[in-house]
Design a protein around this motif. Structure first.
Motif, mmCIF file in Angstrom:
data_model
loop_
_atom_site.group_PDB
_atom_site.id
_atom_site.type_symbol
_atom_site.label_atom_id
_atom_site.label_comp_id
_atom_site.label_asym_id
_atom_site.label_seq_id
_atom_site.Cartn_x
_atom_site.Cartn_y
_atom_site.Cartn_z
ATOM 1 N N THR A 258 25.678 42.388 46.481
ATOM 2 C CA THR A 258 25.913 41.140 45.674
ATOM 3 C C THR A 258 27.189 41.492 45.006
ATOM 4 O O THR A 258 28.229 40.635 45.003
ATOM 5 N N ARG A 259 27.151 42.509 44.340
ATOM 6 C CA ARG A 259 28.594 42.865 43.478
ATOM 7 C C ARG A 259 29.641 42.945 44.362
ATOM 8 O O ARG A 259 30.772 42.377 43.990
ATOM 9 N N VAL A 260 29.615 43.536 45.698
ATOM 10 C CA VAL A 260 30.697 43.515 46.477
ATOM 11 C C VAL A 260 31.084 42.395 46.898
ATOM 12 O O VAL A 260 32.328 41.928 47.138
ATOM 13 N N LEU A 261 30.315 41.363 47.228
ATOM 14 C CA LEU A 261 30.539 40.194 47.615
ATOM 15 C C LEU A 261 31.336 39.351 46.443
ATOM 16 O O LEU A 261 32.380 38.597 46.789
ATOM 17 N N ASP A 262 30.921 39.550 45.353
ATOM 18 C CA ASP A 262 31.399 38.610 44.241
ATOM 19 C C ASP A 262 32.948 39.446 43.753
ATOM 20 O O ASP A 262 33.873 38.560 43.324
ATOM 21 N N VAL A 263 33.226 40.630 43.971
ATOM 22 C CA VAL A 263 34.503 41.095 43.802
ATOM 23 C C VAL A 263 35.330 40.927 44.856
ATOM 24 O O VAL A 263 36.545 40.384 44.623
ATOM 25 N N VAL A 264 34.855 40.707 46.230
ATOM 26 C CA VAL A 264 35.907 40.432 47.145
ATOM 27 C C VAL A 264 35.983 38.887 47.344
ATOM 28 O O VAL A 264 37.374 38.650 47.378
ATOM 29 N N LEU A 265 35.197 38.162 47.265
ATOM 30 C CA LEU A 265 35.347 36.764 47.506
ATOM 31 C C LEU A 265 35.880 36.059 45.945
ATOM 32 O O LEU A 265 36.602 35.422 46.079
ATOM 33 N N GLY A 266 35.525 36.533 45.044
ATOM 34 C CA GLY A 266 36.003 36.047 43.600
ATOM 35 C C GLY A 266 37.077 36.296 43.444
ATOM 36 O O GLY A 266 37.926 35.747 42.846
ATOM 37 N N GLY A 267 37.706 37.613 43.819
ATOM 38 C CA GLY A 267 39.163 37.978 43.589
ATOM 39 C C GLY A 267 39.920 37.173 44.638
ATOM 40 O O GLY A 267 41.191 36.733 44.351
ATOM 41 N N LEU A 268 39.776 36.919 45.908
ATOM 42 C CA LEU A 268 40.468 36.173 46.761
ATOM 43 C C LEU A 268 40.590 34.729 46.246
ATOM 44 O O LEU A 268 41.530 34.026 46.170
ATOM 45 N N LEU A 269 39.487 34.095 45.584
ATOM 46 C CA LEU A 269 39.477 32.801 44.998
ATOM 47 C C LEU A 269 40.427 32.609 43.891
ATOM 48 O O LEU A 269 41.052 31.745 43.683
ATOM 49 N N LEU A 270 40.338 33.663 42.834
ATOM 50 C CA LEU A 270 41.324 33.690 41.664
ATOM 51 C C LEU A 270 42.590 33.916 42.074
ATOM 52 O O LEU A 270 43.421 33.047 41.716
ATOM 53 N N ALA A 271 42.975 34.672 43.296
ATOM 54 C CA ALA A 271 44.461 34.751 43.782
ATOM 55 C C ALA A 271 44.842 33.511 44.293
ATOM 56 O O ALA A 271 45.979 33.093 44.112
ATOM 57 N N VAL A 272 44.130 32.920 45.124
ATOM 58 C CA VAL A 272 44.654 31.734 45.529
ATOM 59 C C VAL A 272 44.567 30.470 44.526
ATOM 60 O O VAL A 272 45.771 29.578 44.575
ATOM 61 N N SER A 273 43.775 30.411 43.570
ATOM 62 C CA SER A 273 43.833 29.440 42.562
ATOM 63 C C SER A 273 44.518 29.800 41.211
ATOM 64 O O SER A 273 44.655 28.804 40.368
ATOM 65 N N ALA A 274 45.250 30.867 41.278
ATOM 66 C CA ALA A 274 46.049 31.271 39.978
ATOM 67 C C ALA A 274 46.962 30.246 39.642
ATOM 68 O O ALA A 274 47.132 29.948 38.426
ATOM 69 N N ARG A 352 34.651 40.555 36.160
ATOM 70 C CA ARG A 352 34.011 41.429 35.021
ATOM 71 C C ARG A 352 32.746 41.947 34.997
ATOM 72 O O ARG A 352 32.427 42.757 34.746
ATOM 73 N N GLY A 353 32.101 41.073 36.081
ATOM 74 C CA GLY A 353 30.374 41.262 36.168
ATOM 75 C C GLY A 353 29.937 40.716 35.211
ATOM 76 O O GLY A 353 28.317 40.956 35.319
ATOM 77 N N ASP A 354 29.964 39.646 34.566
ATOM 78 C CA ASP A 354 29.161 38.871 33.574
ATOM 79 C C ASP A 354 28.236 38.163 34.354
ATOM 80 O O ASP A 354 27.176 37.722 33.810
ATOM 81 N N MET A 355 28.519 37.585 35.396
ATOM 82 C CA MET A 355 27.746 36.716 36.300
ATOM 83 C C MET A 355 28.205 36.752 37.823
ATOM 84 O O MET A 355 29.118 37.496 38.103
ATOM 85 N N SER A 356 27.447 36.084 38.694
ATOM 86 C CA SER A 356 27.955 36.041 40.088
ATOM 87 C C SER A 356 28.474 34.899 40.387
ATOM 88 O O SER A 356 28.496 33.879 39.753
ATOM 89 N N LEU A 357 28.933 34.702 41.579
ATOM 90 C CA LEU A 357 29.567 33.437 42.042
ATOM 91 C C LEU A 357 28.494 32.497 42.453
ATOM 92 O O LEU A 357 28.671 31.400 42.183
ATOM 93 N N VAL A 358 27.361 32.963 42.860
ATOM 94 C CA VAL A 358 26.201 31.920 43.287
ATOM 95 C C VAL A 358 24.926 32.555 42.502
ATOM 96 O O VAL A 358 24.659 33.731 42.381
ATOM 97 N N GLY A 359 24.302 31.457 41.632
ATOM 98 C CA GLY A 359 23.323 31.878 40.975
ATOM 99 C C GLY A 359 22.797 30.585 40.076
ATOM 100 O O GLY A 359 23.563 29.470 40.198
ATOM 101 N N PRO A 360 21.598 30.770 39.401
ATOM 102 C CA PRO A 360 21.602 29.483 38.394
ATOM 103 C C PRO A 360 22.497 29.512 37.493
ATOM 104 O O PRO A 360 23.111 30.491 36.981
#
Length: 478
Positions: A258-274, A352-360
């Motif tokens: 889950t952490r790897v998915l958050d870092v990879v996909l979250g980083g990609l989304l942040l770069a695109v939306s920066a 930063r690991g405070d939360m995930s991309l998907v969750g409650p």
């Protein structure tokens, strides 16, 4: 036969030989992958396949068997139920080997793989049943429930030791002590057969104890009726169907994935939306006095709180209540809230690991505590890290909506979550944000005239009024 009457059959338990610690615990689940690996290794050697291709082929077959659930612990070790899945696992990987093997070699490899897996699993099941009958591999099993069905399961397990179940009846009133009971009896299996009066307490207790190293089965509420669940996914104990509960991935492997998915996909989304995020931050500063970003303490996981980052949408000094009055929002803030773009900075929280991309969705601590007391199963949604988006959000359950429905959708996601489902939720979230943004722009809520400043629509004339006007008649007034 009631649970209280089950004492009459307890001498069978006492007469069973003591189980050695080194053979106790999920014997079938531990040995099945080993049997498959041995069978595949023999097939590769006997067919003369290339070592490298054979190793890749064996790993792919093992992966397909695991994905289809054929490596999980079973109570009923009947190989005939697994034949279709074994055929798929043996034949599907051959598509990738077609460029390197002839048609005859593919047919031989497929037939030998299917036959080898079938024989290996048949021999293992026969050995397990023999060990179960002799009491060498039997595992203590908690049977949670009261009434005829629970008593029937207890009686059947005692009269048919080939299932490897040493039943220990547990009244549902004791289910809140599930962890203590598992430790006291050395249990590795739990069978749940609750009634309507005890279902809620059993659900809460099982959710609270899911990290326990036990396998859990549920007896369907109407066991006499057939279900659409694939036969290989069901289990059985002497004619009583059992539905296995899936493991929730609380282990290190699931957390790292889950952490790897958050870092990879979250980083990609942040770069695109920066660029968009930077432009919105500047626009917030120019729209009203105050900082561009807003931080708020939220419950982001089991026993954890973090400061969640958002673009500021309220005027400085506005009260942060449950429902935000429209007058407290800035002009840009109303648009940001409607399009959900104010939550873009939470991608930083994800990295930063405070939360995930998907969750409650994380909630403020005092509201989380209040809803946990007032709403059934609300606290269960805090079993996993909070998410930037979630199954409830893509169904429109955000803002001032039903808390009970949010908890229901969040818990549904937790019980059935998978990487594919996470990807679906992320894609649906992107679609929701894009649709909301386009709609808001078309309504000219940003920089244009609002709906209340538009010219009111001209009332339509009654049908035929233009004809009467042309003839000189006075139009009807109303």
């Amino acid at each position: 036969m009631s649970v209280a009457d089950s004492a009459a059959v307890r001498p069978f338990e006492a007469s069973a030989p003591e189980v050695r610690p080194w053979v106790r615990g999920r014997a079938g689940g531990r040995l099945t992958p080993v049997a498959d690996l041995v069978a595949l290794a023999l097939v590769v050697l006997l067919t003369g396949a290339d070592r490298l291709l054979g190793a890749v082929f064996a790993l792919v077959v093992l992966g397909l068997l695991a994905v289809q659930g054929l490596h999980r612990v079973r109570i009923c070790s009947r190989v005939s139920d697994q034949v279709p899945q074994l055929a798929v696992a043996a034949g599907l990987p051959l598509v990738g080997l077609a460029p390197w093997l002839t048609g005859g070699e593919l047919v031989v490899l497929a037939g030998c793989t299917f036959g080898g897996l079938l024989l290996a699993r048949g021999a293992l099941c026969a050995a397990l049943r023999a060990g179960y009958r002799r009491g060498v591999l039997n595992e203590p099993t908690l049977v949670v429930g009261r009434g005829e069905l629970a008593a029937r399961i207890t009686r059947s397990a005692q009269l048919h030791p080939e299932f490897g179940v040493r039943p220990r009846p547990v009244d549902p009133s004791e289910v809140d002590r599930l962890g203590e009971l598992v430790a006291a009896h050395g249990s590795t299996r739990v069978l749940l057969c609750p009634d309507d009066d005890t279902a809620a307490s059993v659900v809460a207790a099982v959710r609270a104890h899911r990290p326990l190293p036990v396998d859990v089965w549920v007896v369907p509420r109407l066991p006499e009726l057939g279900t659409a669940v694939p036969r290989a996914a069901l289990d059985e104990l002497w004619g009583v169907p059992l539905v296995p509960l899936r493991r929730l991935g609380h282990g290190r492997a699931g957390a790292w994935a889950t952490r790897v998915l958050d870092v990879v996909l979250g980083g990609l989304l942040l770069a695109v939306s920066a660029p968009l995020l930077l432009a919105l931050a500047v626009a917030v500063r120019l729209d009203s006095p105050g900082p561009a970003f807003f931080r708020q303490l939220r419950v982001t996981g089991p026993g954890r709180t973090s400061e969640v980052l958002k673009l500021r949408t309220l005027r400085v000094g506005a009260e942060q209540g449950w429902a935000v009055p429209t007058g407290d929002c800035t002009r840009l803030g109303r648009w940001l809230r409607r399009t959900h773009l104010d939550e873009l900075p939470q991608l930083v929280n994800v990295l930063r690991g405070d939360m995930s991309l998907v969750g409650p969705r994380p909630e403020r601590p005092h509201y989380a505590e209040r809803f946990g007391r007032e709403k059934a199963h609300y606290a269960d949604r805090h079993r996993v890290p909070g998410g930037m988006t979630g199954w409830a959000q893509v169904h429109g359950l955000h803002g001032d909506t039903s808390i009970a429905e949010r908890a229901h959708f969040d818990n549904q996601y937790i019980e059935h979550r998978s990487p594919w489902w996470d990807a679906v939720i992320v894609l649906r979230t992107v679609a929701v944000v894009l649709r909301a943004t386009v709609t808001a722009c078309l309504r000219r809520e940003l920089g244009g005239r609002s709906a209340r400043h538009r010219r009111p629509a001209r009332p339509r004339r009654p049908i035929g009024a233009h004809r009467r006007t042309r003839r000189g008649a006075t139009p009807a007034r109303g």
